[in-house]
Scaffold this motif. Structure first.
Motif, PDB file in Angstrom:
ATOM      1  N   PHE A 159      -7.215   5.209  -0.050  1.00  0.00           N
ATOM      2  CA  PHE A 159      -7.335   4.354   1.131  1.00  0.00           C
ATOM      3  C   PHE A 159      -8.231   5.004   2.182  1.00  0.00           C
ATOM      4  CE2 PHE A 159      -2.930   2.461   0.146  1.00  0.00           C
ATOM      5  CZ  PHE A 159      -3.500   1.385  -0.513  1.00  0.00           C
ATOM      6  N   LYS A 205      -6.267   0.920  -6.433  1.00  0.00           N
ATOM      7  CA  LYS A 205      -7.431   0.064  -6.669  1.00  0.00           C
ATOM      8  C   LYS A 205      -7.365  -0.752  -7.953  1.00  0.00           C
ATOM      9  CE  LYS A 205     -12.451   0.269  -7.212  1.00  0.00           C
ATOM     10  NZ  LYS A 205     -13.662   1.140  -7.176  1.00  0.00           N
ATOM     11  N   HIS A 256      -4.373  -5.205  -1.571  1.00  0.00           N
ATOM     12  CA  HIS A 256      -5.004  -3.892  -1.622  1.00  0.00           C
ATOM     13  C   HIS A 256      -5.827  -3.756  -2.900  1.00  0.00           C
ATOM     14  CE1 HIS A 256      -3.102  -2.192   1.908  1.00  0.00           C
ATOM     15  NE2 HIS A 256      -1.918  -2.585   1.476  1.00  0.00           N
ATOM     16  N   ASN A 262     -15.228  -0.270   2.497  1.00  0.00           N
ATOM     17  CA  ASN A 262     -15.081  -1.606   1.902  1.00  0.00           C
ATOM     18  C   ASN A 262     -15.023  -2.694   2.967  1.00  0.00           C
ATOM     19  OD1 ASN A 262     -15.024  -0.847  -0.872  1.00  0.00           O
ATOM     20  ND2 ASN A 262     -12.950  -0.088  -0.616  1.00  0.00           N
ATOM     21  N   PHE A 263     -14.340  -2.408   4.069  1.00  0.00           N
ATOM     22  CA  PHE A 263     -14.273  -3.374   5.172  1.00  0.00           C
ATOM     23  C   PHE A 263     -15.667  -3.649   5.731  1.00  0.00           C
ATOM     24  CE2 PHE A 263     -14.211  -2.263   9.854  1.00  0.00           C
ATOM     25  CZ  PHE A 263     -14.399  -3.558  10.315  1.00  0.00           C
ATOM     26  N   THR A 303      -7.347  -1.808   9.867  1.00  0.00           N
ATOM     27  CA  THR A 303      -7.894  -0.455   9.731  1.00  0.00           C
ATOM     28  C   THR A 303      -7.021   0.586  10.407  1.00  0.00           C
ATOM     29  OG1 THR A 303     -10.106  -1.444   9.679  1.00  0.00           O
ATOM     30  CG2 THR A 303      -9.989   0.903  10.104  1.00  0.00           C
ATOM     31  N   HIS A 326      -5.679  -6.744   4.799  1.00  0.00           N
ATOM     32  CA  HIS A 326      -5.962  -5.360   4.410  1.00  0.00           C
ATOM     33  C   HIS A 326      -7.281  -5.289   3.638  1.00  0.00           C
ATOM     34  CE1 HIS A 326      -1.842  -4.944   5.628  1.00  0.00           C
ATOM     35  NE2 HIS A 326      -1.396  -5.581   4.561  1.00  0.00           N
ATOM     36  N   PRO A 368      -8.681  -6.681   8.430  1.00  0.00           N
ATOM     37  CA  PRO A 368      -8.764  -5.354   7.805  1.00  0.00           C
ATOM     38  C   PRO A 368      -7.586  -4.398   8.046  1.00  0.00           C
ATOM     39  CG  PRO A 368     -10.782  -5.909   9.006  1.00  0.00           C
ATOM     40  CD  PRO A 368      -9.736  -6.888   9.435  1.00  0.00           C
ATOM     41  N   SER A 403      -8.230  -3.569   1.029  1.00  0.00           N
ATOM     42  CA  SER A 403      -8.648  -2.177   0.869  1.00  0.00           C
ATOM     43  C   SER A 403      -9.689  -1.972  -0.223  1.00  0.00           C
ATOM     44  CB  SER A 403      -7.419  -1.310   0.576  1.00  0.00           C
ATOM     45  OG  SER A 403      -6.466  -1.431   1.598  1.00  0.00           O
ATOM     46  N   VAL A 456      -4.677   2.683   8.147  1.00  0.00           N
ATOM     47  CA  VAL A 456      -5.268   3.799   7.416  1.00  0.00           C
ATOM     48  C   VAL A 456      -5.584   4.946   8.366  1.00  0.00           C
ATOM     49  CG1 VAL A 456      -7.245   4.534   6.029  1.00  0.00           C
ATOM     50  CG2 VAL A 456      -6.201   2.295   5.616  1.00  0.00           C
ATOM     51  N   HIS A 478     -11.347   2.576   2.557  1.00  0.00           N
ATOM     52  CA  HIS A 478     -11.002   1.372   3.324  1.00  0.00           C
ATOM     53  C   HIS A 478     -12.095   0.963   4.300  1.00  0.00           C
ATOM     54  CE1 HIS A 478      -8.086  -1.590   4.866  1.00  0.00           C
ATOM     55  NE2 HIS A 478      -8.735  -1.403   5.997  1.00  0.00           N
ATOM     56  N   GLY A 530       0.798  -1.212   0.000  1.00  0.00           N
ATOM     57  CA  GLY A 530       0.000   0.000   0.000  1.00  0.00           C
ATOM     58  C   GLY A 530       0.834   1.266   0.000  1.00  0.00           C
TER      59      GLY A 530
END
Length: 445
Positions: free
Chosen positions: A332, A236, A266, A339-340, A307, A284, A305, A286, A310, A336, A229
């Motif tokens: 991110f 992406k 990612h 998406n998580f 998190t 991750h 994740p 992401s 980030v 992030h 990352g």
């Protein structure tokens, strides 16, 4: 090969001392000692995260395992020969030891400038590989202690170098160093060639690389399915970095030794390729696409994740980022957590992982705080660091809940983490394998 053998010799030297001989003598007399029986008086007890909180219970621990859980505050009998102890947690919230599924005990990055912080680079008389291994061991001893004191009794070390992590794991298991239970992935597999033990290319090369990690002491296999990352190629829409046949070879070889595979991911393409090949966890995640979420849920896989990376590091780094990296970091930050949570709401199992080493060691519970801020109920955040983490590492028979017959990994906090998850950022009591590592003197004999 010379560097690998020399580094192994250095790690062995670190652990060889008169104290080892004393420990071996102590082991010989262990069978002669009476059982150690500990009575933990718990005012509030979350024995099984996800279930109801119990009140006024006594957890009776014999040696390293839970013997029974009794109603009320039970005192030890007066007429037996056991080595009895009472721990007073009547006004505390008691729960299973926490688990972090993504750490790097060998190092620590500074969140503000992403510089590596650790022991001095220069150690006289050693070449670079040996310096890295010795430095890594010195760092890891301190960070392992911080992790345990934070209430984390089990971790997955997903990527290191040299031999020091398995050496540390053995030292902790033998009781010579205080730290969490460690499962290690050894070197992270990535496309490449040369002397790097984690580099592989082609089907045969990737099979050899997996077997090399196993021979070095790996408990699981970790791969780079996408770029880091910290690089523009982690964005992406970047392509995956392993070819499909290489991924298939890695996972099939790991399966031949009943090992799970963790895939750093990612970018969307690399994540999807990994879950199609059968990766057990995405680290991750992401930019995980919906198709990957569906496959992961269907296969019973996990998202780890990270998190905190980030929320802590990327937000700090964005202030100094320029050019393509600024766009990557902003992506991110914007996507992030969303998406998580999409994966969580789709039914993908979440296993907590803080990426400690990239984030701060000893601050592992920040990860759970960020889950709740993103919208996850506190009960599920705690499950991610207990029940789901135990499932991910195939240790549910021994860990994840406080039940008769399981290992006695027990922590306590002030307040109720189900209503204030931040209480887990200040753990007051830590027991691992029935042994107390952290406790106030007035509560523990």
């Amino acid at each position: 090969m010379r560097n690998i053998l020399a580094s192994a010799l250095v790690a062995a030297t670190i652990l060889s001392s008169p104290a080892m001989a004393e420990a071996e003598d102590a082991e010989q007399t262990e069978a002669e000692k009476p059982d150690r029986v500990t009575y933990v008086h718990a005012g509030q007890l979350l024995a099984e995260p996800g279930q109801s909180v119990l009140s006024n219970k006594t957890i009776i621990v014999r040696n390293d395992r839970i013997e029974s859980i009794a109603d009320g505050f039970v005192s030890p009998p007066q007429d037996n020969e056991d080595d009895n102890h009472v721990i007073d947690m009547k006004d505390r919230f008691v729960l299973p030891g926490l688990m972090d599924m993504h750490v790097h005990l060998s190092f620590q990055y500074d969140a503000n400038d992403f510089k590596l912080r650790g022991v001095a680079d220069e150690i006289a008389g050693l070449d670079k590989n040996q310096k890295d291994d010795v430095s890594g061991m010195i760092n890891a001893i301190g960070y392992a202690n911080k992790t345990l004191m934070a209430g984390y009794t089990t971790v997955r070390n997903v990527g290191s170098f040299g031999w020091h992590i398995p050496a540390l794991k053995q030292a902790i298991n033998a009781g010579r160093i205080d730290g969490p239970r460690i499962l290690t992935a050894m070197h992270t597999l990535h496309p490449g060639s040369g002397d790097d033990p984690g580099a592989c290319s082609g089907v045969e090369g990737c099979r050899r690389a997996v077997r090399r990690q196993i021979d070095m002491g790996a408990d699981l296999i970790k791969i780079y399915a996408t770029c880091s990352g910290s690089k523009p190629c982690g964005q992406k829409d970047a392509p995956g970095i392993f070819l499909d046949d290489e991924l298939d070879a890695i996972i099939a070889t790991a399966r031949s030794r009943q090992m799970r595979v963790a895939a750093h991911g990612h970018a969307s393409d690399g994540i999807l390729r990994s879950v199609k090949a059968g990766a057990d966890s995405i680290e991750h995640g992401s930019f995980m696409p919906q198709e990957a979420r569906d496959i992961l849920k269907r296969n019973g896989g996990f998202l780890v994740p990270t998190t905190a990376v980030v929320e802590n590091n990327v937000r700090a780094g964005l202030k100094k980022a320029q050019g393509p990296m600024r766009t990557v970091m902003q992506g991110f930050i914007d996507g992030h957590a969303k998406n998580f949570m999409a994966a969580y709401r789709a039914g993908v199992k979440i296993a907590a992982g803080s990426d400690a080493g990239v984030t701060k060691h000893g601050k592992n519970a920040d990860e759970l705080v960020f889950y709740v801020k993103a919208g996850m109920p506190a009960s599920d955040a705690i499950k991610s660091a207990t029940v789901h983490a135990a499932d991910l590492i195939d240790k549910s028979k021994d860990l994840g809940t406080l039940e008769v017959g399981k290992l006695a990994d027990i922590i306590s906090v002030e307040g109720n983490p189900l209503t204030d998850i931040s209480t887990l950022q200040s753990v007051k009591f830590v027991m691992k394998n029935g042994e107390v590592f952290k406790c106030e003197e007035t509560r523990c004999p």
